[in-house]
Structures are given as C-alpha cells and as structure tokens.
Design a protein around this motif. Structure first.
Motif, PDB file in Angstrom:
ATOM      1  N   UNK A  29       0.826  -1.205   0.000  1.00  0.00           N
ATOM      2  CA  UNK A  29       0.000   0.000   0.000  1.00  0.00           C
ATOM      3  C   UNK A  29       0.861   1.256   0.000  1.00  0.00           C
ATOM      4  N   UNK A  30       1.942   1.253   0.796  1.00  0.00           N
ATOM      5  CA  UNK A  30       2.848   2.408   0.811  1.00  0.00           C
ATOM      6  C   UNK A  30       3.501   2.624  -0.554  1.00  0.00           C
ATOM      7  N   UNK A  31       3.886   1.540  -1.206  1.00  0.00           N
ATOM      8  CA  UNK A  31       4.482   1.645  -2.540  1.00  0.00           C
ATOM      9  C   UNK A  31       3.495   2.233  -3.541  1.00  0.00           C
ATOM     10  N   UNK A  32       2.239   1.762  -3.464  1.00  0.00           N
ATOM     11  CA  UNK A  32       1.218   2.288  -4.369  1.00  0.00           C
ATOM     12  C   UNK A  32       0.958   3.773  -4.111  1.00  0.00           C
ATOM     13  N   UNK A  33       0.984   4.177  -2.843  1.00  0.00           N
ATOM     14  CA  UNK A  33       0.781   5.589  -2.510  1.00  0.00           C
ATOM     15  C   UNK A  33       1.926   6.441  -3.072  1.00  0.00           C
ATOM     16  N   UNK A  36       1.465   6.776  -6.742  1.00  0.00           N
ATOM     17  CA  UNK A  36       0.340   7.674  -7.012  1.00  0.00           C
ATOM     18  C   UNK A  36       0.756   9.141  -6.842  1.00  0.00           C
ATOM     19  N   UNK A  37       1.587   9.414  -5.826  1.00  0.00           N
ATOM     20  CA  UNK A  37       2.059  10.791  -5.616  1.00  0.00           C
ATOM     21  C   UNK A  37       2.951  11.231  -6.775  1.00  0.00           C
ATOM     22  N   UNK A  38       3.865  10.344  -7.213  1.00  0.00           N
ATOM     23  CA  UNK A  38       4.750  10.682  -8.328  1.00  0.00           C
ATOM     24  C   UNK A  38       3.940  10.935  -9.594  1.00  0.00           C
ATOM     25  N   UNK A  39       2.951  10.090  -9.837  1.00  0.00           N
ATOM     26  CA  UNK A  39       2.120  10.273 -11.037  1.00  0.00           C
ATOM     27  C   UNK A  39       1.335  11.578 -10.962  1.00  0.00           C
ATOM     28  N   UNK A  40       0.854  11.918  -9.782  1.00  0.00           N
ATOM     29  CA  UNK A  40       0.111  13.171  -9.621  1.00  0.00           C
ATOM     30  C   UNK A  40       1.024  14.374  -9.846  1.00  0.00           C
ATOM     31  N   UNK A  41       2.256  14.308  -9.307  1.00  0.00           N
ATOM     32  CA  UNK A  41       3.200  15.408  -9.513  1.00  0.00           C
ATOM     33  C   UNK A  41       3.529  15.585 -10.990  1.00  0.00           C
ATOM     34  N   UNK A 350      13.532  15.617 -10.205  1.00  0.00           N
ATOM     35  CA  UNK A 350      12.704  16.814 -10.399  1.00  0.00           C
ATOM     36  C   UNK A 350      12.734  17.296 -11.845  1.00  0.00           C
ATOM     37  N   UNK A 351      13.881  17.110 -12.529  1.00  0.00           N
ATOM     38  CA  UNK A 351      13.928  17.469 -13.947  1.00  0.00           C
ATOM     39  C   UNK A 351      13.033  16.582 -14.789  1.00  0.00           C
ATOM     40  N   UNK A 352      12.973  15.291 -14.450  1.00  0.00           N
ATOM     41  CA  UNK A 352      12.075  14.387 -15.163  1.00  0.00           C
ATOM     42  C   UNK A 352      10.612  14.738 -14.895  1.00  0.00           C
ATOM     43  N   UNK A 353      10.324  15.175 -13.672  1.00  0.00           N
ATOM     44  CA  UNK A 353       8.938  15.491 -13.329  1.00  0.00           C
ATOM     45  C   UNK A 353       8.507  16.837 -13.909  1.00  0.00           C
ATOM     46  N   UNK A 354       9.334  17.876 -13.737  1.00  0.00           N
ATOM     47  CA  UNK A 354       8.901  19.243 -14.028  1.00  0.00           C
ATOM     48  C   UNK A 354       9.771  19.972 -15.040  1.00  0.00           C
ATOM     49  N   UNK A 355      10.733  19.321 -15.651  1.00  0.00           N
ATOM     50  CA  UNK A 355      11.530  19.964 -16.676  1.00  0.00           C
ATOM     51  C   UNK A 355      12.540  20.952 -16.095  1.00  0.00           C
TER      52      UNK A 355
END
Length: 389
Positions: A29-33, A36-41, A350-355
């Motif tokens: 469950x922690x891994x899925x959370x 989910x946070x990374x995907x949301x970001x 952070x570069x992969x997430x937000x450029x």
C-alpha cells in the motif's frame, strides 16, 4: 484449563501467522501511494510549477512586505514595487542579450559546417599517416597481356563519391532548429500563461498570504502545535532566503568575473556567456559541466581547432573550481551543505517530473524537506543521508 490453554495457543499461532501478511500488505500500500504521488506530480505539473515557484518567491519577499508595513506602506504598493524590482533587471538583461543570442542561433548551421570540415581535415591527415601507400603495378597493356588492346578505351573506375557529412550535419541542425522553434511556438501560450499566473500568485500571496496563514495556524484543528508550526515556517523562510540570496550573489559575481576575463582576452559576446554561466550555475555540478561544454564550442568557433579553443572553458573551469570548492562552502557553512550524489539524483528526479523549472527548484525543495524533517524529529536516518559527505 488445558482446553482453554490450547485454544489460546491456536489463536496466537493464527494471529502470528497473519502479521507477515499484514506487513506485506502495508508495504504494498505504501508503494502504491508513492507511485500515485509521483504520477500526480507529473500529471499536474502545469498547475504545480506556478504554485511552487510563486510560493518560494513570496516566501522570500514576504519579510520585506512586513518590514514596509511597519512604515505604513500598504502591502499592495510594497508588493507591486518588489515585483517590479525583481522583474526589471531580468527584462533589461534579456533585451541586451537578445541580439547576440539571436545571432548565435542563426549561425549554428555555419558553425556546425566549419567544425565538421575541421574534423574531416584532421581525419584525412590521420588516415594519410596510418594508411600504407598503394603499391604501383605495371599496367596490363605494358606487360603484353592478351587484353591490352582494351586499354585504350577503358577508363579507371571512379572512386565512390564521399558522403557530404557537413551538409548532413547542417541539415540535421536546421531540422532540429525548426522542430525546436515549432515546439517553442506551440508551447508559447502555455508559457506566457504560466508566467502571468506566477506574477499574479506572487502578488496575492504577498498581500493576502500572511493573514490567511495566521488564520490557518490559529483556527484549524489540524495544527495541533501552533507554536512549533510558526517556528518551522520561520526557519524555512530564514534558511531558504539566506541560501537563495547567497547563491544568487555568488553566481552573479561568477558571471561578472567570467564576462570580465572574456572581455579582456577578446572573447566575442562576453556578457552573453557571463550571464549564461551565472544562470546555469544555479544547477549544482551539472550546470558547471554544461557551461564548460558550451564554452568549448565557443572556443572552437572563434579560434578553430587549436589549443586556444580550450581557453574559454579552461578559464571558466578555474573560476568555477575556486567558487565551488572555496568560496561557496566558506560562505554557506556546513549546515547548508548537501551530499553531491543526493543532489544529482534529486535534480534528475525533479527534472524528469517538471523539466527546467524542476531542475532550478530542486535544491530549494530538498532544503525544505530537510528542514521539515529536522523540526518534526522524524526520519533522522534520511537527514543523515542527505547531509553525509
């Protein structure tokens, strides 16, 4: 009694057997959370980037607004003046550097052609030294061969035409430039909207943010330790503002020193390269490497394939070593030092997430996380990992 004891033993065995299963489910469950946070970001980056950037800038400027309020200056006026002071130098610098930057962008195909020709010339010289000279053989007609009467009409076979590498490289650069221009043109409305949204958010956070924050701390039940929350926000504001102001001053001095030395030795557009290295130096380690590569190309364009081509990158490398190994550690102190490997990994994430914005915000976000963990007294092993040298 024996029956009761055996029943209790069976229950204990049953519960003890279920504990590993519960632990596995909790870890899953922690891994899925986390995913989910990374995907949301990643998915909400167009919304989160202006919010995070505006929050950082407002956090840095809010003490100045509070200080001006003591002299009966309304927050609306002080916030507008601060935003204008913040934007004016960058606007002036962009206007001054627009012409040389455009000239360099237009000359990229020519630069690529010249570099390719130089590389081909060196490669031909190397091939001339390494390839054995062909052995001259007597023509067949001089040997009295049976087929010598064909020699008058036959021509030696022509060598296969060489591939025009310079033209292919130039075409690729032109195509990449067109693709980049189309990408920038298509993303221009979103970029303009995000920039305007950042200015509006910064203004409203400076004007109305402090009152909302105090109401949240005072009245919301989720904040149990109100004094600790105020201390936490104040510490984040103090340490983050000290870090950003110090790094900005150091990078500005590095850019000015680079531009001054380049101007003295006759490097073209010295101010442009000084501003570039100052901006890229906000990205620890990776920014210096990228600046060296760019300046190496600048040296190749201006001096050709000679030893002088390494002069711009060599000068900047010497200045960068002095700045990163002597000046910055002495000014910031050990309390703000972070592990270099952790910084690079975090910049990559952070570069992969937000450029590009994620790369620029990587270190401030990491510092905020470190300060929050220190004040909450949790995950001490992660704090030691971040600070390890």
């Amino acid at each position: 009694m024996d029956n009761a004891g055996s029943t209790q033993t069976k229950r204990n065995k049953k519960y003890s057997g279920s504990f590993p299963k519960i632990a596995q489910q909790t870890r899953l469950l922690n891994t899925l959370v986390i995913f989910a946070i990374i995907y949301t970001l990643y998915l909400a980056k167009s919304l989160l980037i202006p919010l995070c950037f505006s929050a950082f800038v407002a956090l840095l400027l809010s003490p100045l607004v509070a200080f001006a309020k003591k002299f009966f200056v309304p927050p609306t006026i002080s916030a507008a003046i601060l935003i204008a002071i913040l934007v004016a130098p960058f606007t002036f610098l962009a206007l001054e550097l627009a012409e040389p930057a455009e000239r360099w962008m237009q000359s990229l195909p020519k630069i690529a052609t010249e570099i390719t020709e130089e590389i081909e010339e060196i490669s031909n010289h190397i091939d001339g030294y390494t390839t054995e000279p062909p052995v001259e053989t007597e023509p067949e007609d001089k040997k009295g061969s049976f087929f010598s009467w064909f020699s008058e009409d036959e021509q030696p076979p022509e060598p296969p035409p060489k591939a025009d590498n310079a033209n292919s490289v130039t075409d690729k650069i032109k195509q990449n430039g067109i693709d980049m221009g189309l990408t920038l043109f298509s993303n221009a409305p979103l970029m303009v909207a995000q920039i305007l949204a950042c200015f509006v958010l910064i203004f409203f956070l400076l004007v109305f943010g402090p009152s909302l924050f105090h109401v949240f701390i005072r009245d919301f039940p989720i904040v149990t330790d109100k004094r600790r929350a105020l201390v936490l926000v104040g510490q984040i504001q103090h340490e983050l503002s000290s870090y950003i102001v110090t790094i900005s001053i150091i990078n500005t001095c590095l850019g000015l020193a680079t531009a001054a030395v380049f101007f003295y030795i006759g490097i073209e557009d010295a101010l442009l390269w000084g501003a570039l290295v100052a901006l890229m130096n906000f990205v620890p380690y990776l920014g210096g490497i990228a600046s060296c590569l760019v300046l190496l190309v600048v040296g190749l364009v201006q001096f050709g394939l000679t030893s002088s081509a390494f002069l711009p990158s060599g000068i900047f490398l010497a200045l960068n070593i002095v700045e990163s190994q002597l000046i910055t550690p002495a000014v910031l102190g050990r309390s703000m030092q972070l592990n270099p490997l952790i910084i690079i990994i975090w910049i990559a994430i952070t570069g992969w997430l937000w450029g590009v914005i994620g790369v620029l915000l990587a270190v401030p976000i990491l510092m905020c996380v470190k300060i929050i963990l220190e004040n909450l007294g949790v995950f001490n092993h992660w704090i030691r990992l971040i600070e390890s040298k």
